[in-house]
Scaffold this motif. Structure first.
Motif, mmCIF file in Angstrom:
data_model
loop_
_atom_site.group_PDB
_atom_site.id
_atom_site.type_symbol
_atom_site.label_atom_id
_atom_site.label_comp_id
_atom_site.label_asym_id
_atom_site.label_seq_id
_atom_site.Cartn_x
_atom_site.Cartn_y
_atom_site.Cartn_z
ATOM 1 N N HIS A 155 0.842 -1.199 0.000
ATOM 2 C CA HIS A 155 0.000 0.000 0.000
ATOM 3 C C HIS A 155 0.881 1.255 0.000
ATOM 4 C CE1 HIS A 155 -3.242 -2.754 0.683
ATOM 5 N NE2 HIS A 155 -2.935 -3.016 1.925
ATOM 6 N N GLY A 156 0.618 2.134 -0.945
ATOM 7 C CA GLY A 156 1.424 3.352 -1.053
ATOM 8 C C GLY A 156 2.459 3.239 -2.156
ATOM 9 N N VAL A 157 3.084 2.086 -2.264
ATOM 10 C CA VAL A 157 4.096 1.855 -3.301
ATOM 11 C C VAL A 157 3.450 1.832 -4.683
ATOM 12 C CG1 VAL A 157 5.794 0.219 -4.202
ATOM 13 C CG2 VAL A 157 5.551 0.538 -1.716
ATOM 14 N N SER A 158 2.327 1.155 -4.772
ATOM 15 C CA SER A 158 1.670 0.968 -6.054
ATOM 16 C C SER A 158 1.251 2.297 -6.686
ATOM 17 C CB SER A 158 0.460 0.060 -5.877
ATOM 18 O OG SER A 158 -0.337 0.066 -7.017
ATOM 19 N N SER A 159 0.842 3.253 -5.863
ATOM 20 C CA SER A 159 0.353 4.531 -6.406
ATOM 21 C C SER A 159 1.434 5.256 -7.201
ATOM 22 C CB SER A 159 -0.164 5.424 -5.269
ATOM 23 O OG SER A 159 0.885 5.714 -4.371
ATOM 24 N N LYS A 160 2.690 4.965 -6.872
ATOM 25 C CA LYS A 160 3.787 5.600 -7.603
ATOM 26 C C LYS A 160 4.191 4.779 -8.832
ATOM 27 C CE LYS A 160 5.118 7.694 -3.326
ATOM 28 N NZ LYS A 160 5.656 7.274 -2.025
ATOM 29 N N LEU A 161 4.166 3.485 -8.676
ATOM 30 C CA LEU A 161 4.652 2.599 -9.729
ATOM 31 C C LEU A 161 3.630 2.422 -10.863
ATOM 32 C CD1 LEU A 161 6.904 0.628 -10.592
ATOM 33 C CD2 LEU A 161 5.718 -1.147 -9.293
ATOM 34 N N THR A 162 2.380 2.280 -10.484
ATOM 35 C CA THR A 162 1.350 1.925 -11.460
ATOM 36 C C THR A 162 1.229 2.903 -12.639
ATOM 37 O OG1 THR A 162 0.138 0.608 -9.859
ATOM 38 C CG2 THR A 162 -1.118 1.457 -11.718
ATOM 39 N N LEU A 203 -10.270 3.611 -4.240
ATOM 40 C CA LEU A 203 -11.192 4.713 -3.970
ATOM 41 C C LEU A 203 -11.198 5.684 -5.141
ATOM 42 C CD1 LEU A 203 -10.313 5.258 -0.197
ATOM 43 C CD2 LEU A 203 -12.012 3.738 -1.230
ATOM 44 N N LYS A 204 -12.365 6.120 -5.499
ATOM 45 C CA LYS A 204 -12.492 6.976 -6.667
ATOM 46 C C LYS A 204 -12.238 8.441 -6.357
ATOM 47 C CE LYS A 204 -15.547 3.712 -8.871
ATOM 48 N NZ LYS A 204 -14.310 3.040 -9.350
ATOM 49 N N ASN A 205 -12.588 8.845 -5.148
ATOM 50 C CA ASN A 205 -12.446 10.228 -4.746
ATOM 51 C C ASN A 205 -11.077 10.430 -4.088
ATOM 52 O OD1 ASN A 205 -12.606 12.769 -3.688
ATOM 53 N ND2 ASN A 205 -14.619 12.474 -2.724
ATOM 54 N N PRO A 206 -10.204 11.255 -4.712
ATOM 55 C CA PRO A 206 -8.855 11.434 -4.145
ATOM 56 C C PRO A 206 -8.889 11.900 -2.691
ATOM 57 C CG PRO A 206 -9.035 12.503 -6.298
ATOM 58 C CD PRO A 206 -10.420 12.038 -5.937
ATOM 59 N N GLU A 207 -9.917 12.628 -2.337
ATOM 60 C CA GLU A 207 -10.001 13.140 -0.954
ATOM 61 C C GLU A 207 -10.211 12.038 0.081
ATOM 62 O OE1 GLU A 207 -12.905 16.280 -0.848
ATOM 63 O OE2 GLU A 207 -11.960 17.253 -2.580
ATOM 64 N N ASP A 208 -10.647 10.885 -0.399
ATOM 65 C CA ASP A 208 -10.822 9.788 0.554
ATOM 66 C C ASP A 208 -9.477 9.233 1.045
ATOM 67 O OD1 ASP A 208 -13.539 9.832 0.761
ATOM 68 O OD2 ASP A 208 -13.907 8.265 -0.725
ATOM 69 N N TYR A 209 -8.407 9.460 0.289
ATOM 70 C CA TYR A 209 -7.111 8.935 0.742
ATOM 71 C C TYR A 209 -6.586 9.630 1.992
ATOM 72 C CZ TYR A 209 -6.942 5.383 -2.758
ATOM 73 O OH TYR A 209 -7.227 4.257 -3.463
ATOM 74 N N PRO A 210 -6.515 10.982 1.997
ATOM 75 C CA PRO A 210 -6.111 11.587 3.278
ATOM 76 C C PRO A 210 -7.070 11.237 4.417
ATOM 77 C CG PRO A 210 -6.792 13.256 1.647
ATOM 78 C CD PRO A 210 -6.674 11.951 0.923
ATOM 79 N N LYS A 211 -8.359 11.146 4.086
ATOM 80 C CA LYS A 211 -9.350 10.890 5.144
ATOM 81 C C LYS A 211 -9.190 9.501 5.765
ATOM 82 C CE LYS A 211 -14.376 10.647 5.782
ATOM 83 N NZ LYS A 211 -15.669 10.639 5.083
ATOM 84 N N TRP A 212 -9.072 8.480 4.904
ATOM 85 C CA TRP A 212 -9.063 7.107 5.429
ATOM 86 C C TRP A 212 -7.650 6.516 5.558
ATOM 87 C CZ3 TRP A 212 -13.236 4.813 7.523
ATOM 88 C CH2 TRP A 212 -14.495 5.347 7.224
ATOM 89 N N TYR A 213 -6.720 6.985 4.712
ATOM 90 C CA TYR A 213 -5.387 6.374 4.722
ATOM 91 C C TYR A 213 -4.295 7.296 5.260
ATOM 92 C CZ TYR A 213 -7.216 2.318 2.314
ATOM 93 O OH TYR A 213 -7.910 1.179 2.019
ATOM 94 N N GLY A 214 -4.630 8.595 5.389
ATOM 95 C CA GLY A 214 -3.644 9.483 5.991
ATOM 96 C C GLY A 214 -2.564 9.960 5.051
ATOM 97 N N TRP A 215 -2.720 9.765 3.753
ATOM 98 C CA TRP A 215 -1.741 10.343 2.813
ATOM 99 C C TRP A 215 -2.462 10.853 1.568
ATOM 100 C CZ3 TRP A 215 -1.850 7.052 -1.469
ATOM 101 C CH2 TRP A 215 -2.160 5.703 -1.231
ATOM 102 N N ASN A 216 -1.812 11.804 0.893
ATOM 103 C CA ASN A 216 -2.387 12.350 -0.347
ATOM 104 C C ASN A 216 -2.026 11.465 -1.521
ATOM 105 O OD1 ASN A 216 -3.678 14.829 0.567
ATOM 106 N ND2 ASN A 216 -1.595 15.419 1.158
ATOM 107 N N HIS A 217 -2.985 11.253 -2.376
ATOM 108 C CA HIS A 217 -2.723 10.358 -3.498
ATOM 109 C C HIS A 217 -1.849 11.061 -4.540
ATOM 110 C CE1 HIS A 217 -3.270 7.332 -6.532
ATOM 111 N NE2 HIS A 217 -3.881 6.582 -5.641
ATOM 112 N N ALA A 228 -1.307 10.274 -7.622
ATOM 113 C CA ALA A 228 -1.738 10.161 -9.019
ATOM 114 C C ALA A 228 -3.259 10.171 -9.104
ATOM 115 C CB ALA A 228 -1.164 8.884 -9.630
ATOM 116 N N PRO A 229 -3.873 11.272 -8.686
ATOM 117 C CA PRO A 229 -5.345 11.289 -8.621
ATOM 118 C C PRO A 229 -6.007 11.032 -9.974
ATOM 119 C CG PRO A 229 -4.413 13.490 -8.249
ATOM 120 C CD PRO A 229 -3.278 12.536 -8.218
ATOM 121 N N ASP A 230 -5.348 11.426 -11.053
ATOM 122 C CA ASP A 230 -5.964 11.205 -12.366
ATOM 123 C C ASP A 230 -6.071 9.728 -12.705
ATOM 124 O OD1 ASP A 230 -6.261 13.865 -12.637
ATOM 125 O OD2 ASP A 230 -4.529 14.147 -13.978
ATOM 126 N N THR A 231 -5.105 8.980 -12.223
ATOM 127 C CA THR A 231 -5.115 7.547 -12.521
ATOM 128 C C THR A 231 -6.285 6.845 -11.840
ATOM 129 O OG1 THR A 231 -2.706 7.729 -12.572
ATOM 130 C CG2 THR A 231 -3.613 5.514 -12.665
#
Lengths: 274, 274, 274, 274
Positions: free
Chosen positions: A1-8, A27-41, A43-46
């Motif tokens: 988790h977290g690694v894939s967002s950069k590699l993919t 998650l489809k909404n980029p804002e859900d990442y800081p809310k539930w996972y504590g980090w900013n996504h 690659a939100p476009d992906t």
């Protein structure tokens, strides 16, 4: 988790197809990442390109997807348990309680104090009574099906097994419904699904879903009981978290993308007794 | 169960004091027996004499009772978990979900197919998703505390341990409440109680109640978490079903009736790790 | 057990081929039945027709047999563990100790007090320290290999798993031997065997046979360690008692008799972790 | 282990009494430390002052000792199982096989890959088939009792419990002996011992020692069976490794040194079922 967002994104750019088992594109909404996972996504476009990898809901989209985000283990069984009655608009969407019991393999392969056999053996440990991250994807998917906001109250417990999840969904019927009505909702959604089994026997030891009878297989067993006393509908779902909850569903998605028989490599029966 | 209802009236008539571990004198309303147990009570008048044997609620009455009806194992831990917030009127009384996990000793000493090790080992078996008999006494006691009708939606699951119960109570707050408010409700009811432990650690493996840490003892561990996401209050309670849920609470009641130290014979600590 | 001895002769007479999973045709000497099983064999002549169903030892005979007697679950793994060193005449035939650990499925499907989960869970129960019936077939087969009388001192213990057997064979080397010599004995007997795996890793969690890694498969894992301190050879063997110890070996024998690929229907890997 | 050998001499010099739970003062011959533990003992003279802390063998010496070295958990139960028949000179001292089964708490509190629940659950793992360090103290003590050299062939297995040890001793009788003779050897050594129970029932589930029935207690259960087939004597011993195998025996030794009732703080019964 977290690694894939950069590699993919790089892999996609190179024209590859990706089946991601991490949470990074669920998650489809980029804002859900800081809310539930504590980090900013990063690659939100992906996120827009990702198809949520539950074949029973998105088979056609998965076939043509370049990026499939496999669901969380607790999420997939809970979504499959709730989708029919959400779709048929049978339950109160403000009081959905999801009580999950999961084996130790769900905690991953890395040893820690909480997974030390002497401390982990024999527990019924409420390790995440509130705020479990899988809540986000469950709500996302159920809201899409409902066409309106669905809230889920989820708690996760660690129990004394290695593989397996039981999700117990406690919901309240919006109006009186009989067993036939509920069955119809399940059958109409899962008709012909190779890995969904609707379970409700009148006799025997396993009258309702129990992870013990799916261990080793890609099956998701679903069943329910109506509680007339409080107008409650209890839905039960069981999977092997390492198969239908992880590697198996990934293979199933791959088979769909490759347009080969969806059951390829997944035909093994459950192992019982175990 | 059933035998005691015939025997007990004779024992009382002979002037003996009775501590009953069966279900035969737990319910106050004779009509609840056909409804929940499927038989008519042969001594409805005797029901009036029975004190429900939860010392934390009825210590004074137990002291002077001639007949004490010890609670069901799932009932006692669930009542103790809910009593403070029912009393303080903090939760929605129409949506109380009780999800119980229990070890195999709860099924008694008689072997059967469902308790055969090869079939019982490793299960997370929803053996009573609706209609569990302990619902009756839980509702009775909580309604008495509330002064109004309380409904409980209870499901029981068998898990892969021998001793122990975890009850997970999912309730919804009638209005926003913070941790301090809930603590206050628990502390004000259980101040000084020798066998109630309020558990909520910020660190460590056992931050919330877990039957693993009460096995062998008469303790009832209680804790909670607030879920701001859905305004839910999750309350957790853990006991050893054979002690606080059976023999231990009976001894505790006996000590009270004998006016000796309530902890006599019950001082043993929990055994850990186990 | 007992039923087959009456039924099988009729089936054979009718020209059928029989693969027997009971103990009724395992022993060649009719006198061994009253001695080890407590009853007289009703068809002593039929015993001569039976081939003992261990493919690794009798593949050619099984192919042409009309009656195959599948081995006992503890017997097959113990015979496979000892055959190489008995054949190579490496160990003292008067001091062979076999210490078996077996899961609850070995006790069959019928519930009893001894298999009641609350009583069976967590045991290390010496349920047959002496006189286990499988001793008879182990001695029979090893004596045939040795060409002289082999005595086995066997004890069986019930442990807290459902499937799986570990046999620990403690033997004493007739003269000093190094690891290479022992390996050679094993390799020369089991070269090319599809279901025998020789296990001895220098690293990792499973450096020696452990039933946990064969559960669900037809594999028999074998390994050993030399104890220079007492000139002991410890041989370890692990199987899934329900597969290589029962249904799997029967299928393997059937495949051989049918002259189809011996691995047909038996290709499933072990399930891990479990 | 290792720390105590440096610290203890200073404590003794200061006039304190020491009860050591490490292995650092168990062996009398300094040369055994490099041999079995891989390090040279820094205080070989202090070894002479140490009394080996098994009350059943050395009660008088413990009373007056300044330094008591508590035995290893597998050692104490194995020594107690063998002492009577070694003392009575009943068994062949060249072929003593000790097959130990132990729970996960024996591995200590530190998490590792081998104790990770998903990998440790359900094993029957031969983690030390040869060369276990407790062999050294077992041989030392039995040789002292025998008055001649005793060799022990020991193997240790990890099984799927948290607490408990079963030691299965396979020995060979020097001449035929009946049950009464063996009983006499056990009774004459353990007459009046508060924590030794001789177990051999004709009926019931626990006819022979099983750790399940000693968990939580300081008891050492001992029993045996004679195998006339190979003139073998199987002796079984069960303890809770954390009590009679660690903290409990330390308290027992302390009580003896303090000349108070030896059972002080150790009266708790075993917890059953568990």
């Amino acid at each position: 988790h977290g690694v894939s967002s950069k590699l993919t994104p790089k892999l996609l750019e190179a024209g590859l197809k990706v089946i991601d088992l991490s949470a990074d594109f669920r998650l489809k909404n980029p804002e859900d990442y800081p809310k539930w996972y504590g980090w900013n996504h990063p690659a939100p476009d992906t996120l827009k390109k990702a198809v949520y990898g539950v074949p029973e809901l998105y088979r056609e989209k998965i076939r043509d997807a370049q990026l499939v985000a496999c669901p969380g283990c607790m999420a997939v069984v809970t979504i499959l348990a709730l989708a029919p009655v959400i779709k048929a608009n049978l339950i109160d969407k403000d009081h959905i309680v999801v009580d999950v019991k999961i084996g130790s393999s769900g905690a991953g392969a890395k040893p820690s104090a909480s997974t030390h056999h002497a401390e982990r053996f024999g527990v019924v440990r409420p390790y995440k009574p509130t705020g479990h991250r899988h809540t986000a994807e469950i709500e996302q998917e159920l809201s899409l099906i409902a066409g309106s906001n669905v809230k889920v109250s989820m708690s996760a417990h660690a129990v004394n097994i290695v593989r397996g999840i039981l999700t117990t969904v406690h919901s309240f019927l919006v109006e009186k419904a009989d067993t036939a009505t509920i069955w119809k909702a399940f059958r109409s959604l899962y008709q012909g699904e190779p890995f969904i089994r609707l379970v409700r026997d009148r006799k025997g030891l396993y009258r309702l879903p129990d992870p013990k009878v799916v261990v080793g297989s890609n099956f998701c067993d679903l069943g329910f009981e109506i509680d007339n006393h409080t107008n409650r509908l209890v839905i039960l779902g069981a999977i092997d978290n390492l198969i239908k909850g992880a590697a198996g569903i990934a293979v199933q998605n791959m088979n769909i993308m490759l347009r080969i028989d969806e059951k390829t490599g997944l035909n093994q029966p459950a192992l019982h007794p175990i």
